[in-house]
Design a protein around this motif. Structure first.
Motif, PDB file in Angstrom:
ATOM      1  N   VAL A 239       0.858  -1.181   0.000  1.00 59.75           N
ATOM      2  CA  VAL A 239       0.000   0.000   0.000  1.00 59.75           C
ATOM      3  C   VAL A 239       0.899   1.238   0.000  1.00 59.75           C
ATOM      4  O   VAL A 239       1.785   1.376   0.843  1.00 59.75           O
ATOM      5  CB  VAL A 239      -0.930   0.011   1.218  1.00 59.75           C
ATOM      6  N   GLU A 241       1.664   5.011   0.565  1.00 59.88           N
ATOM      7  CA  GLU A 241       1.172   6.128   1.381  1.00 59.88           C
ATOM      8  C   GLU A 241       2.227   7.228   1.444  1.00 59.88           C
ATOM      9  O   GLU A 241       3.422   6.990   1.266  1.00 59.88           O
ATOM     10  CB  GLU A 241       0.861   5.643   2.800  1.00 59.88           C
ATOM     11  N   TRP A 242       1.776   8.451   1.721  1.00 57.23           N
ATOM     12  CA  TRP A 242       2.669   9.593   1.900  1.00 57.23           C
ATOM     13  C   TRP A 242       1.950  10.650   2.724  1.00 57.23           C
ATOM     14  O   TRP A 242       0.713  10.640   2.855  1.00 57.23           O
ATOM     15  CB  TRP A 242       3.084  10.167   0.543  1.00 57.23           C
ATOM     16  N   GLU A 243       2.737  11.552   3.294  1.00 54.47           N
ATOM     17  CA  GLU A 243       2.169  12.612   4.141  1.00 54.47           C
ATOM     18  C   GLU A 243       1.824  13.858   3.339  1.00 54.47           C
ATOM     19  O   GLU A 243       0.832  14.531   3.619  1.00 54.47           O
ATOM     20  CB  GLU A 243       3.144  12.974   5.266  1.00 54.47           C
ATOM     21  N   ARG A 291       5.720   5.476  -5.863  1.00 53.66           N
ATOM     22  CA  ARG A 291       5.090   6.315  -4.828  1.00 53.66           C
ATOM     23  C   ARG A 291       5.238   7.792  -5.202  1.00 53.66           C
ATOM     24  O   ARG A 291       4.276   8.573  -5.089  1.00 53.66           O
ATOM     25  CB  ARG A 291       5.735   6.037  -3.474  1.00 53.66           C
ATOM     26  N   GLN A 295       2.304  10.664  -5.879  1.00 54.78           N
ATOM     27  CA  GLN A 295       2.289  11.941  -5.157  1.00 54.78           C
ATOM     28  C   GLN A 295       2.131  13.122  -6.100  1.00 54.78           C
ATOM     29  O   GLN A 295       1.573  14.151  -5.728  1.00 54.78           O
ATOM     30  CB  GLN A 295       3.588  12.096  -4.351  1.00 54.78           C
ATOM     31  N   ASP A 301      -4.450  10.720  -3.180  1.00 58.58           N
ATOM     32  CA  ASP A 301      -4.756   9.288  -3.123  1.00 58.58           C
ATOM     33  C   ASP A 301      -3.833   8.488  -2.206  1.00 58.58           C
ATOM     34  O   ASP A 301      -3.653   7.282  -2.392  1.00 58.58           O
ATOM     35  CB  ASP A 301      -4.687   8.680  -4.531  1.00 58.58           C
ATOM     36  N   SER A 302      -3.262   9.112  -1.212  1.00 62.40           N
ATOM     37  CA  SER A 302      -2.407   8.376  -0.281  1.00 62.40           C
ATOM     38  C   SER A 302      -3.182   7.244   0.378  1.00 62.40           C
ATOM     39  O   SER A 302      -4.283   7.452   0.896  1.00 62.40           O
ATOM     40  CB  SER A 302      -1.860   9.312   0.797  1.00 62.40           C
ATOM     41  N   GLY A 303      -2.621   6.043   0.333  1.00 58.45           N
ATOM     42  CA  GLY A 303      -3.258   4.886   0.947  1.00 58.45           C
ATOM     43  C   GLY A 303      -4.363   4.266   0.129  1.00 58.45           C
ATOM     44  O   GLY A 303      -4.969   3.275   0.548  1.00 58.45           O
ATOM     45  N   LYS A 304      -4.628   4.815  -1.081  1.00 51.46           N
ATOM     46  CA  LYS A 304      -5.727   4.301  -1.902  1.00 51.46           C
ATOM     47  C   LYS A 304      -5.275   3.317  -2.978  1.00 51.46           C
ATOM     48  O   LYS A 304      -6.104   2.661  -3.603  1.00 51.46           O
ATOM     49  CB  LYS A 304      -6.477   5.466  -2.560  1.00 51.46           C
ATOM     50  N   SER A 306      -2.564   0.118  -4.196  1.00 52.68           N
ATOM     51  CA  SER A 306      -1.666  -0.956  -3.784  1.00 52.68           C
ATOM     52  C   SER A 306      -0.837  -1.409  -4.985  1.00 52.68           C
ATOM     53  O   SER A 306      -1.389  -1.672  -6.065  1.00 52.68           O
ATOM     54  CB  SER A 306      -2.458  -2.144  -3.228  1.00 52.68           C
TER      55      SER A 306
END
Length: 423
Positions: A239, A241-243, A291, A295, A301-304, A306
């Motif tokens: 998955v 993800e990013w901040e 990733r 971004q 779409d962070s965490g959306k 895989s």
């Protein structure tokens, strides 16, 4: 013209009785099999002598497109446009002939032995298909041979694709997968799916058992998709993800997906540029760049998404992404991010959103009233388990497996058993 190419062209003309044809154009392509074997093919377009050729975008009726392996002289494909052949002495079958003549012809054409290396898999009027096998047991990844002929008994199609292994590549062992051993795995492969019905413009809910393979010795599941993927395929489930989004525009770059090569490259007979294997360091770089791509292009779409797989293809690295949250529809949105194979910089991407939009107006599927366990009870006796040999990438040989398959499904609303091919 190169002497070797001239030899192949003359060989092709004689082999396919192309006295009534002339060579219009030719190209050289590089192909890679599922087991990463490289072939260089001379692709020739032979035009009938008596033809009124005016449209450069279309080949005239009867054109013969023939692909020959430059280094083995083996025929990979032969197609006569619009099922028309002007080949001299082109009679292939008499109306009273059966498949025996076709099988003998295929053996001569390929150097393979029927029963030991290929089996009959399909036959219809004017068409016969064969599948790779070892001693009458089919193998995967699939190897196929297609033969078609017109109403005059003339050959109009021959093609051979995939790998046809020899006995020394097989790991022999007795088949020990009894129904009681297979059933728990089959039940795990059973799931609710939603299939689009085009005539009704509606999604249809059905329980089905996904095709998969169970290894004979250690009883583990290998997905059909994993077996049929290229040797460079690496299964992932990460998955992304990013901040914070990256404030940098993504500018797509042109990618050259052509497999055409020069005569010098073909004569050198070098391995395909797709590297093997994807090392851990390669994978880490690919994940990080994918990733970064998200971004920039899908910053919210962070965490959306895989990351499901990485693979080499045509000199690039492909990163395939799917939504983390997905429904039961058989058509799922995918992103394919194309990365430079040396720098791992994201160059371009393919989004299937337009395909999904074609079904946007379809009516939603009805709520199921049948439970999954009830559906599997109805499919249990219709389940098929067939011994097959599956190529194991780690061992470099074919291992015995049981292929789980079921041609039927269960209507999730009515509980009726149905044939999946009729949907």
């Amino acid at each position: 013209m190169n002497e070797k190419l001239e030899e192949i062209i003359e060989y092709t003309k004689v082999k396919f009785n192309l006295d009534n044809y002339y060579l219009k154009r030719h190209h050289i392509f590089r192909e890679k099999s599922s087991l990463h074997r490289t072939s260089y093919l001379l692709s020739m377009e032979w035009f009938p002598n008596e033809t009124d050729y005016t449209d450069s975008d279309y080949n005239p009726s009867g054109t013969a497109v023939i692909d020959i392996d430059i280094h083995t002289n083996s025929v990979k494909r032969a197609i006569f446009a619009q099922d028309v052949s002007y080949a001299s002495q082109a009679e292939f079958l008499e109306p009273t002939d059966d498949n025996e003549k076709i099988i003998e012809w295929v053996e001569e054409m390929t150097g393979l032995e029927f029963g030991r290396q290929f089996l009959l898999s399909y036959e219809a009027e004017g068409a016969v298909s064969f599948q790779a096998a070892v001693d009458n047991i089919t193998v995967y990844p699939v190897g196929t041979i297609e033969v078609e002929f017109n109403e005059n008994g003339q050959l109009t199609l021959f093609s051979i694709d995939g790998v046809f292994p020899h006995e020394d590549q097989i790991k022999w062992e007795p088949f020990s997968l009894t129904p009681d051993k297979v059933e728990p795995f089959a039940q795990a492969q059973s799931r609710l799916l939603e299939v689009p019905l085009e005539e009704e413009e509606k999604w249809f809910p059905v329980y089905a058992i996904s095709t998969a393979f169970i290894t004979n010795n250690d009883k583990r599941i290998i997905s059909f998709e994993e077996v049929e993927k290229q040797k460079s395929f690496v299964k992932k489930d990460v998955v992304l993800e990013w901040e914070h989004p990256v404030d940098e525009a993504f500018i797509p770059a042109e990618t050259d997906l052509s497999t055409e090569v020069s005569i010098e490259e073909a004569m050198a007979d070098t391995d395909h540029p797709d590297k093997l294997p994807l090392t851990e360091a390669d994978q880490e770089e690919a994940v990080a760049e994918t990733r970064s791509f998200l971004q920039r292009v899908f910053p919210e779409d962070s965490g959306k998404w895989s990351l499901k797989e990485l693979r080499y293809e045509n000199g690039y690295v492909y990163a395939e992404l799917q939504p983390v949250l997905r429904d039961n529809r058989v058509i799922v949105r995918k992103l394919q991010v194309i990365l430079d194979a040396d720098t791992y910089k994201a160059l371009n991407y393919i989004d299937t959103i337009e395909l999904l939009n074609m079904f946007q107006h379809f009516e939603r599927a009805d709520e199921p009233t049948t439970k999954q366990g009830q559906a599997f009870d109805k499919l249990r006796d219709l389940l098929e388990v067939t011994p097959v040999y599956v190529y194991d990438k780690d061992q470099g040989s074919y291992i015995l497996c049981g292929k789980i398959d079921c041609a039927h499904g269960v209507d999730a609303v009515t509980g009726e058993v149905i044939l999946l091919d009729e949907l």
